[in-house]
Design a protein around this motif. Structure first.
Motif, short mmCIF file in Angstrom:
data_model
loop_
_atom_site.label_atom_id
_atom_site.label_comp_id
_atom_site.label_asym_id
_atom_site.label_seq_id
_atom_site.Cartn_x
_atom_site.Cartn_y
_atom_site.Cartn_z
N ARG A 1 -0.13 -2.99 -11.62
CA ARG A 1 -1.46 -2.96 -10.98
C ARG A 1 -1.60 -1.81 -9.98
O ARG A 1 -2.03 -2.00 -8.84
CB ARG A 1 -1.75 -4.31 -10.33
N VAL A 2 -1.25 -0.63 -10.44
CA VAL A 2 -1.37 0.56 -9.60
C VAL A 2 -2.84 0.91 -9.43
O VAL A 2 -3.57 1.05 -10.41
CB VAL A 2 -0.60 1.76 -10.22
N ASP A 3 -3.28 1.01 -8.20
CA ASP A 3 -4.68 1.31 -7.89
C ASP A 3 -4.69 2.59 -7.05
O ASP A 3 -4.48 2.55 -5.84
CB ASP A 3 -5.30 0.15 -7.12
N LEU A 4 -4.91 3.72 -7.73
CA LEU A 4 -4.89 5.01 -7.02
C LEU A 4 -6.03 5.13 -6.03
O LEU A 4 -5.87 5.71 -4.96
CB LEU A 4 -4.93 6.16 -8.03
N ALA A 5 -7.20 4.58 -6.37
CA ALA A 5 -8.36 4.69 -5.48
C ALA A 5 -8.10 3.98 -4.15
O ALA A 5 -8.40 4.51 -3.08
CB ALA A 5 -9.60 4.11 -6.15
N ASP A 6 -7.53 2.77 -4.21
CA ASP A 6 -7.25 2.01 -2.98
C ASP A 6 -5.83 2.24 -2.47
O ASP A 6 -5.44 1.66 -1.47
CB ASP A 6 -7.47 0.52 -3.22
N ARG A 7 -5.08 3.07 -3.19
CA ARG A 7 -3.72 3.43 -2.80
C ARG A 7 -2.84 2.21 -2.55
O ARG A 7 -2.29 2.01 -1.47
CB ARG A 7 -3.73 4.36 -1.59
N LYS A 8 -2.73 1.40 -3.61
CA LYS A 8 -1.88 0.22 -3.52
C LYS A 8 -1.34 -0.14 -4.90
O LYS A 8 -1.83 0.36 -5.92
CB LYS A 8 -2.66 -0.96 -2.94
N LEU A 9 -0.31 -0.98 -4.92
CA LEU A 9 0.28 -1.46 -6.16
C LEU A 9 1.04 -2.74 -5.89
O LEU A 9 1.12 -3.20 -4.75
CB LEU A 9 1.22 -0.42 -6.78
N ARG B 1 -1.37 8.25 -12.10
CA ARG B 1 -0.85 6.90 -12.36
C ARG B 1 0.53 6.96 -13.04
O ARG B 1 1.38 6.12 -12.82
CB ARG B 1 -1.83 6.12 -13.22
N THR C 1 0.87 -1.18 0.00
CA THR C 1 0.00 0.00 0.00
C THR C 1 0.90 1.23 0.00
O THR C 1 2.09 1.15 0.34
CB THR C 1 -0.90 0.04 1.25
#
Length: 129
Positions: free
Chosen positions: A67-75, A42, A22
């Motif tokens: 798999r960068v996920d800005l909404a959930d703040r994880k990669l 992103r 995260t």
């Protein structure tokens, strides 16, 4: 020494091919907050070495970001080079499974044993007698 060097050290110590993190975990490891652009764009997480200082750190550690996920703040950081330490026990490496990277396309293609990729797919394309 980069302020993100501890992230590189952390990634090098990992034994698995994928290291999900995260943004908060990255901040704990580095000891510094991520810049606002990392939380909003992103492109900040791209694997372009001229992108930013932190990108160079994870690339030099042998990882790429995925798999960068800005909404959930994880990669997920994925190990780029095959290493006996990068694959969980009991799980064969991609090379051992017969998967080979195909050009610059993302992902892998599995070519079955005995398949000749130079052979025409349609028998009518072959030599005519």
């Amino acid at each position: 020494m980069s302020k993100y060097a501890r992230l590189g050290d952390h990634l090098r110590q990992q034994k698995f091919a994928e290291v999900p993190m995260t943004f908060a975990e990255i901040e704990r490891v580095t000891g510094v907050p991520l810049p606002p652009t990392a939380l909003q764009h992103r492109a900040w997480w791209s694997n372009n070495p001229s992108n930013n200082v932190m990108t160079k750190v994870w690339l030099e550690a042998g990882f790429s970001s995925e798999r960068v996920d800005l909404a959930d703040r994880k990669l997920v950081f994925r190990r780029m080079a095959a290493s006996p330490h990068s694959v969980p026990a009991g799980k064969p490496s991609p090379a051992a499974r017969g998967s080979f990277p195909f050009g610059v396309l993302k992902g892998q293609v599995r070519v079955g044993d005995g398949v000749d990729l130079t052979e025409p797919a349609d028998p009518e394309w072959g030599p005519r007698s």
